[in-house]
Design a protein around this motif. Structure first.
Motif, PDB file in Angstrom:
ATOM      1  N   ARG A 109      53.750  34.343  16.967  1.00 21.31           N
ATOM      2  CA  ARG A 109      54.038  35.112  18.187  1.00 21.31           C
ATOM      3  C   ARG A 109      53.920  36.619  17.930  1.00 21.31           C
ATOM      4  N   SER A 110      54.367  37.051  16.753  1.00 21.43           N
ATOM      5  CA  SER A 110      54.339  38.489  16.442  1.00 21.43           C
ATOM      6  C   SER A 110      52.911  39.016  16.419  1.00 21.43           C
ATOM      7  N   VAL A 111      51.994  38.275  15.747  1.00 17.63           N
ATOM      8  CA  VAL A 111      50.614  38.789  15.679  1.00 17.63           C
ATOM      9  C   VAL A 111      49.934  38.705  17.041  1.00 17.63           C
ATOM     10  N   ARG A 112      50.253  37.651  17.804  1.00 12.04           N
ATOM     11  CA  ARG A 112      49.628  37.544  19.130  1.00 12.04           C
ATOM     12  C   ARG A 112      50.071  38.720  20.005  1.00 12.04           C
ATOM     13  N   LEU A 113      51.368  39.006  19.949  1.00  7.97           N
ATOM     14  CA  LEU A 113      51.940  40.095  20.751  1.00  7.97           C
ATOM     15  C   LEU A 113      51.380  41.452  20.322  1.00  7.97           C
ATOM     16  N   LEU A 114      51.339  41.683  19.012  1.00  9.14           N
ATOM     17  CA  LEU A 114      50.874  42.974  18.498  1.00  9.14           C
ATOM     18  C   LEU A 114      49.390  43.175  18.817  1.00  9.14           C
ATOM     19  N   ALA A 115      48.613  42.092  18.738  1.00  4.26           N
ATOM     20  CA  ALA A 115      47.180  42.186  19.069  1.00  4.26           C
ATOM     21  C   ALA A 115      46.998  42.504  20.552  1.00  4.26           C
ATOM     22  N   GLN A 116      47.854  41.913  21.402  1.00  2.00           N
ATOM     23  CA  GLN A 116      47.756  42.194  22.852  1.00  2.00           C
ATOM     24  C   GLN A 116      48.180  43.625  23.169  1.00  2.00           C
ATOM     25  N   LEU A 117      49.267  44.082  22.536  1.00  2.00           N
ATOM     26  CA  LEU A 117      49.783  45.431  22.829  1.00  2.00           C
ATOM     27  C   LEU A 117      48.808  46.518  22.378  1.00  2.00           C
ATOM     28  N   THR A 118      48.135  46.306  21.241  1.00  2.00           N
ATOM     29  CA  THR A 118      47.309  47.369  20.665  1.00  2.00           C
ATOM     30  C   THR A 118      45.812  47.151  20.893  1.00  2.00           C
ATOM     31  N   ARG A 119      45.433  45.908  21.271  1.00  2.00           N
ATOM     32  CA  ARG A 119      44.028  45.507  21.421  1.00  2.00           C
ATOM     33  C   ARG A 119      43.270  45.713  20.110  1.00  2.00           C
ATOM     34  N   GLN A 120      43.964  45.487  18.993  1.00  2.00           N
ATOM     35  CA  GLN A 120      43.359  45.546  17.658  1.00  2.00           C
ATOM     36  C   GLN A 120      43.650  44.225  16.942  1.00  2.00           C
ATOM     37  N   VAL A 121      43.324  44.161  15.658  1.00  2.00           N
ATOM     38  CA  VAL A 121      43.672  42.992  14.844  1.00  2.00           C
ATOM     39  C   VAL A 121      45.077  43.200  14.292  1.00  2.00           C
ATOM     40  N   ALA A 122      45.936  42.212  14.484  1.00  2.00           N
ATOM     41  CA  ALA A 122      47.307  42.305  13.970  1.00  2.00           C
ATOM     42  C   ALA A 122      47.442  41.421  12.736  1.00  2.00           C
ATOM     43  N   VAL A 123      48.190  41.912  11.743  1.00  2.00           N
ATOM     44  CA  VAL A 123      48.446  41.120  10.528  1.00  2.00           C
ATOM     45  C   VAL A 123      49.925  41.181  10.192  1.00  2.00           C
ATOM     46  N   ILE A 124      50.456  40.057   9.714  1.00  2.00           N
ATOM     47  CA  ILE A 124      51.844  40.045   9.252  1.00  2.00           C
ATOM     48  C   ILE A 124      51.918  39.216   7.986  1.00  2.00           C
ATOM     49  N   GLN A 125      52.718  39.698   7.061  1.00  3.49           N
ATOM     50  CA  GLN A 125      52.913  39.016   5.787  1.00  3.49           C
ATOM     51  C   GLN A 125      54.081  38.060   5.974  1.00  3.49           C
ATOM     52  N   VAL A 126      53.871  36.781   5.644  1.00  8.49           N
ATOM     53  CA  VAL A 126      54.961  35.804   5.734  1.00  8.49           C
ATOM     54  C   VAL A 126      55.960  36.137   4.631  1.00  8.49           C
ATOM     55  N   PRO A 127      57.284  36.155   4.953  1.00  8.31           N
ATOM     56  CA  PRO A 127      58.269  36.522   3.918  1.00  8.31           C
ATOM     57  C   PRO A 127      58.099  35.657   2.669  1.00  8.31           C
ATOM     58  N   THR A 128      58.156  36.288   1.506  1.00  9.37           N
ATOM     59  CA  THR A 128      57.992  35.513   0.284  1.00  9.37           C
ATOM     60  C   THR A 128      59.307  34.819  -0.046  1.00  9.37           C
ATOM     61  N   LEU A 129      59.173  33.586  -0.518  1.00  9.17           N
ATOM     62  CA  LEU A 129      60.355  32.756  -0.769  1.00  9.17           C
ATOM     63  C   LEU A 129      61.250  33.313  -1.861  1.00  9.17           C
ATOM     64  N   SER A 130      60.648  33.987  -2.841  1.00  8.96           N
ATOM     65  CA  SER A 130      61.451  34.418  -3.988  1.00  8.96           C
ATOM     66  C   SER A 130      62.586  35.351  -3.569  1.00  8.96           C
ATOM     67  N   ARG A 131      62.406  36.020  -2.423  1.00  7.44           N
ATOM     68  CA  ARG A 131      63.457  36.950  -1.981  1.00  7.44           C
ATOM     69  C   ARG A 131      64.447  36.280  -1.036  1.00  7.44           C
ATOM     70  N   ALA A 132      64.173  35.016  -0.652  1.00  7.22           N
ATOM     71  CA  ALA A 132      65.009  34.375   0.359  1.00  7.22           C
ATOM     72  C   ALA A 132      66.265  33.774  -0.276  1.00  7.22           C
ATOM     73  N   ALA A 133      67.299  33.653   0.544  1.00  6.65           N
ATOM     74  CA  ALA A 133      68.537  32.983   0.110  1.00  6.65           C
ATOM     75  C   ALA A 133      68.866  31.885   1.117  1.00  6.65           C
ATOM     76  N   VAL A 134      69.653  30.916   0.660  1.00  2.00           N
ATOM     77  CA  VAL A 134      70.036  29.796   1.532  1.00  2.00           C
ATOM     78  C   VAL A 134      71.113  30.270   2.500  1.00  2.00           C
ATOM     79  N   ARG A 135      70.855  30.056   3.790  1.00  2.00           N
ATOM     80  CA  ARG A 135      71.896  30.372   4.777  1.00  2.00           C
ATOM     81  C   ARG A 135      72.768  29.132   5.013  1.00  2.00           C
ATOM     82  N   HIS A 136      72.110  27.979   5.133  1.00  2.00           N
ATOM     83  CA  HIS A 136      72.885  26.763   5.441  1.00  2.00           C
ATOM     84  C   HIS A 136      72.021  25.533   5.160  1.00  2.00           C
ATOM     85  N   LEU A 137      72.676  24.445   4.781  1.00  2.00           N
ATOM     86  CA  LEU A 137      71.979  23.159   4.654  1.00  2.00           C
ATOM     87  C   LEU A 137      72.669  22.150   5.557  1.00  2.00           C
ATOM     88  N   GLU A 138      71.915  21.583   6.470  1.00  2.00           N
ATOM     89  CA  GLU A 138      72.472  20.525   7.332  1.00  2.00           C
ATOM     90  C   GLU A 138      72.027  19.175   6.768  1.00  2.00           C
TER      91      GLU A 138
END
Length: 340
Positions: A109-138
């Motif tokens: 959604r972020s790249v689609r929105l950014l591409a529409q707002l700017t009429r350019q190519v939008a790129v986003i880096q997916v967060p790398t797992l090594s920096r992530a922490a567990v919030r919850h396990l169901e």
């Protein structure tokens, strides 16, 4: 207004006209379209000075002038403040991104929105797992001998896994496993959480050892998976709208966008969520990107930077509008993923 300020106003007018009309700009048109408060002879002199200093250039086929990379750089550097988006635009961004189901959906959604707002190519880096922490396990029983694990990280990633227990387990025992797992994992970085989970089968009652071992095996696979850093792109077709902006090099640019390493390098410099970075033309290290400008920023928070996002387009772009859109989308993505 001194001569330098007046020349900058002339440069600003040339940038505005060239970005909107794609045509080299002549002094007569500047005087007619902009309230510069000086004669056309003065504007001609100012344009000659700007050309001598390398801020504008004359394409060989035309009497008008176009901004150079150096001219765009001066223009961008003198934007003392990025114009904020309107309340309606901000509301539209928020409602579009708030509808996202999971991390991948937020990225798309972020790249689609950014591409529409700017009429350019939008790129986003997916967060790398090594920096992530567990919030919850169901831990959810699907049948008495099958569990579903739903792992949620602080970067908004949601992973679902099914565990076949091979034996029946009571709801009470399921709740006991859930409690132990969350106590061990919550708030832990993924790599640390996997170490803790590996110890749990030795810490439970004998009759729960086998189900815990099965759950731990599936969880460790999930936690220590490290996909290569990924990018999500949107709006690549926007580049082809004005092929003239990339003389002889559009194909190179498109190929460079497919080479994720090149774009990841560009975004790696944008770790700071508070500062929009603009690289214009020749300032881009990669030769393939030297006919483009890259407007980028980090998202997340200063304590927890999650990645970079931005826009790639021709050097002839609406810099104030693009910078505002990139910053606004980064703010909202950061808020969604850090749960603020």
């Amino acid at each position: 207004m001194n001569a330098d300020e007046r020349r900058f106003e002339v440069l600003r007018a040339i940038v505005a006209d060239y970005v909107s009309n794609q045509e080299p700009v002549g002094s007569k048109a500047l005087v007619e379209r902009h309230n510069l408060g000086v004669s056309s002879a003065t504007v001609r002199n100012d344009m000659a000075a700007l050309e001598d200093e390398g801020y504008i250039a004359q394409p060989h086929t035309s009497a008008g002038r176009v901004p150079t990379d150096k001219g765009y750089r001066l223009f961008v550097d003198k934007l003392s403040e990025i114009k904020p988006l309107s309340t309606a635009e901000k509301r539209a961004i928020r409602s579009f991104l708030d509808g996202a189901l999971d991390l991948d959906d937020v990225m798309r959604r972020s790249v689609r929105l950014l591409a529409q707002l700017t009429r350019q190519v939008a790129v986003i880096q997916v967060p790398t797992l090594s920096r992530a922490a567990v919030r919850h396990l169901e831990v959810l029983p699907i049948t008495p001998s099958r569990l579903m694990l739903v792992l949620i990280t602080d970067t908004g990633r949601v992973d679902q896994r099914i565990v076949e227990l091979g034996d029946v387990i009571s709801e009470e025992d399921t709740a006991h496993l859930r409690g132990m797992l969350n106590q061990a994992m919550s708030g832990q970085r993924l790599t640390d959480a996997s170490v803790r989970v590996a110890e749990l089968p030795d810490e439970v009652r004998q009759d729960l050892r086998d189900p815990m071992l099965r759950v731990a095996t599936v969880l460790i696979e999930t936690l220590v998976e490290h996909p290569e850093e990924r990018l999500v792109l949107g709006g690549t077709a926007n580049l082809t709208r004005n092929v003239a902006d990339f003389p002889g090099s559009l194909r190179q640019v498109l190929e460079a966008l497919e080479e994720q390493v090149i774009v990841l390098k560009l975004l790696a410099a944008s770790r700071d969520p508070g500062r929009v970075l603009v690289r214009i033309g020749e300032e881009n290290e990669a030769a393939e990107m030297r006919s483009t400008s890259v407007v980028s920023i980090g998202y997340g928070s200063r304590d927890n930077p999650l990645g970079g996002l931005g826009v790639v387009g021709p050097t002839r772009m609406d810099y104030p509008g693009t910078m505002a859109a990139v910053r606004a989308v980064a703010n909202y993505v950061g808020e969604i993923l850090t749960g603020r």
